[in-house]
Design a protein around this motif. Structure first.
Motif, PDB file in Angstrom:
ATOM      1  N   LEU A 109      55.812  26.399  -7.857  1.00 35.02           N
ATOM      2  CA  LEU A 109      55.638  24.954  -8.020  1.00 35.02           C
ATOM      3  C   LEU A 109      54.645  24.362  -7.030  1.00 35.02           C
ATOM      4  O   LEU A 109      54.153  23.253  -7.233  1.00 35.02           O
ATOM      5  N   SER A 110      54.362  25.079  -5.947  1.00 34.35           N
ATOM      6  CA  SER A 110      53.480  24.554  -4.900  1.00 34.35           C
ATOM      7  C   SER A 110      52.960  25.724  -4.068  1.00 34.35           C
ATOM      8  O   SER A 110      53.605  26.771  -3.972  1.00 34.35           O
ATOM      9  N   LEU A 162      54.756  17.077   2.571  1.00 36.83           N
ATOM     10  CA  LEU A 162      53.638  17.118   1.643  1.00 36.83           C
ATOM     11  C   LEU A 162      53.029  15.722   1.556  1.00 36.83           C
ATOM     12  O   LEU A 162      53.533  14.782   2.185  1.00 36.83           O
ATOM     13  N   THR A 163      51.975  15.594   0.765  1.00 36.80           N
ATOM     14  CA  THR A 163      51.225  14.345   0.695  1.00 36.80           C
ATOM     15  C   THR A 163      51.121  13.865  -0.745  1.00 36.80           C
ATOM     16  O   THR A 163      51.008  14.672  -1.669  1.00 36.80           O
ATOM     17  N   VAL A 164      51.170  12.544  -0.916  1.00 37.89           N
ATOM     18  CA  VAL A 164      51.018  11.914  -2.224  1.00 37.89           C
ATOM     19  C   VAL A 164      49.756  11.048  -2.214  1.00 37.89           C
ATOM     20  O   VAL A 164      49.458  10.395  -1.206  1.00 37.89           O
ATOM     21  N   HIS A 165      49.045  11.060  -3.327  1.00 39.54           N
ATOM     22  CA  HIS A 165      47.816  10.275  -3.438  1.00 39.54           C
ATOM     23  C   HIS A 165      47.904   9.330  -4.630  1.00 39.54           C
ATOM     24  O   HIS A 165      48.251   9.751  -5.735  1.00 39.54           O
ATOM     25  N   PHE A 166      47.601   8.071  -4.402  1.00 39.67           N
ATOM     26  CA  PHE A 166      47.342   7.110  -5.480  1.00 39.67           C
ATOM     27  C   PHE A 166      45.854   6.791  -5.410  1.00 39.67           C
ATOM     28  O   PHE A 166      45.406   6.024  -4.552  1.00 39.67           O
ATOM     29  N   THR A 182      49.797  15.096  -5.919  1.00 36.34           N
ATOM     30  CA  THR A 182      50.392  15.590  -4.672  1.00 36.34           C
ATOM     31  C   THR A 182      49.549  16.709  -4.082  1.00 36.34           C
ATOM     32  O   THR A 182      48.801  17.387  -4.789  1.00 36.34           O
ATOM     33  N   THR A 183      49.689  16.903  -2.771  1.00 33.99           N
ATOM     34  CA  THR A 183      48.974  17.947  -2.047  1.00 33.99           C
ATOM     35  C   THR A 183      49.958  18.755  -1.210  1.00 33.99           C
ATOM     36  O   THR A 183      50.820  18.180  -0.534  1.00 33.99           O
ATOM     37  N   GLN A 184      49.831  20.062  -1.256  1.00 38.15           N
ATOM     38  CA  GLN A 184      50.705  20.952  -0.499  1.00 38.15           C
ATOM     39  C   GLN A 184      50.461  20.829   1.004  1.00 38.15           C
ATOM     40  O   GLN A 184      49.466  20.268   1.452  1.00 38.15           O
TER      41      GLN A 184
END
Length: 272
Positions: free
Chosen positions: A90-91, A28-32, A61-63
């Motif tokens: 949850l996703s 998955l992906t995380v964004h700040f 977060t992105t699935q």
């Protein structure tokens, strides 16, 4: 025909451990803000928690996308594929895996909803690996793990509730109560649903609550393994393991950490 096991990064196996076990991580992906990081690949756990403590903006977060799954499926044209993914409550990652299966038209791809995450999912992955190594088929593995997913639960203690509240995993009312006067709610994760089952003042007493609760469960399955995950809280984790015993221990990655925050502890286990 061999079996390839896929997991998403919220099972919290490290890349090194996954490689040793012959498991493929689909991250998955995380964004700040406008910065994007691939969980466990372009950001380490240490880097993530460092940013969590210093960045003004909280991460999101992105699935996994269906296309990402299609690309991975194409890498294993001659293998059966069993995928074990974060609870669809949850996703949307599991649903992406199902869409990709339908689009590729393969009947030897078996997506499984783990109904859990992190330590709970890791328990299911270990069972899938055991069955694969015993020579079971992809269908047999998927059916067995799907049944096991109905029996897996987690107990969680969070050092702060603001990340769960911000991510929409817990109501703001319960989160506010949890952050007052050092009160730490104990949360049960079952079938992808988070439920507060108790509260204690401080992490030490909250972990003692967890140990007592598990020992008192009439249908706790002591014949099955347990697993732990934490977000850099080794001290409280070690104390809990003295009460409950050893088990697989994981460090929460950036996606789970986005919702758990620093200092959290999860315990995954099976009921009969």
């Amino acid at each position: 025909m061999s079996v390839q096991i896929l997991i998403d990064s919220t099972a919290d196996l490290s890349r090194e451990e996954a490689e040793q076990l012959g498991v493929r991580i689909v991250p998955l992906t995380v964004h700040f803000g406008n910065r994007q990081f691939i969980d466990k690949y372009t950001i380490t756990d240490e880097e993530f928690y460092g940013m969590l403590n210093t960045e003004a903006e909280m991460p999101t977060t992105t699935q996994v996308s269906p296309q990402s799954f299609l690309d991975v499926y194409a890498e294993y044209p001659n293998d059966e594929i069993v995928g074990i993914y974060i609870s669809q409550k949850l996703s949307g990652t599991y649903q992406s895996a199902v869409i990709a299966k339908e689009e590729c038209g393969r009947d030897d791809v078996y997506p499984v909803d783990s109904a859990t995450v992190s330590a709970g999912a890791a328990l299911l992955v270990r069972e899938a690996i055991r069955l694969r190594d015993e020579g079971k088929s992809g269908k047999e593995i998927a059916e067995y793990v799907t049944g096991l997913a109905k029996r897996v639960e987690m107990l969680a203690v969070f050092n702060t509730m603001k990340y769960l509240v911000k991510g929409g995993r817990l109501s703001s009312t319960k989160g506010t109560i949890g952050n007052l006067l050092g009160i730490k709610p104990i949360i049960r994760v079952k079938d992808g649903v988070l439920e507060v089952i108790g509260k204690e003042r401080g992490m030490k007493k909250a972990c003692e609550f967890v140990a007592h609760h598990l020992r008192e469960l009439p249908d706790f399955d002591s014949s099955m393994p347990i697993a732990y995950s934490h977000s850099f809280n080794q001290q409280d984790l070690d104390a809990l393991k003295q009460d409950l015993g050893e088990g697989q221990t994981l460090l929460m990655g950036s996606v789970v950490g986005t919702h758990a925050g620093p200092g959290a502890i999860l315990v995954g286990y099976f009921r009969k």
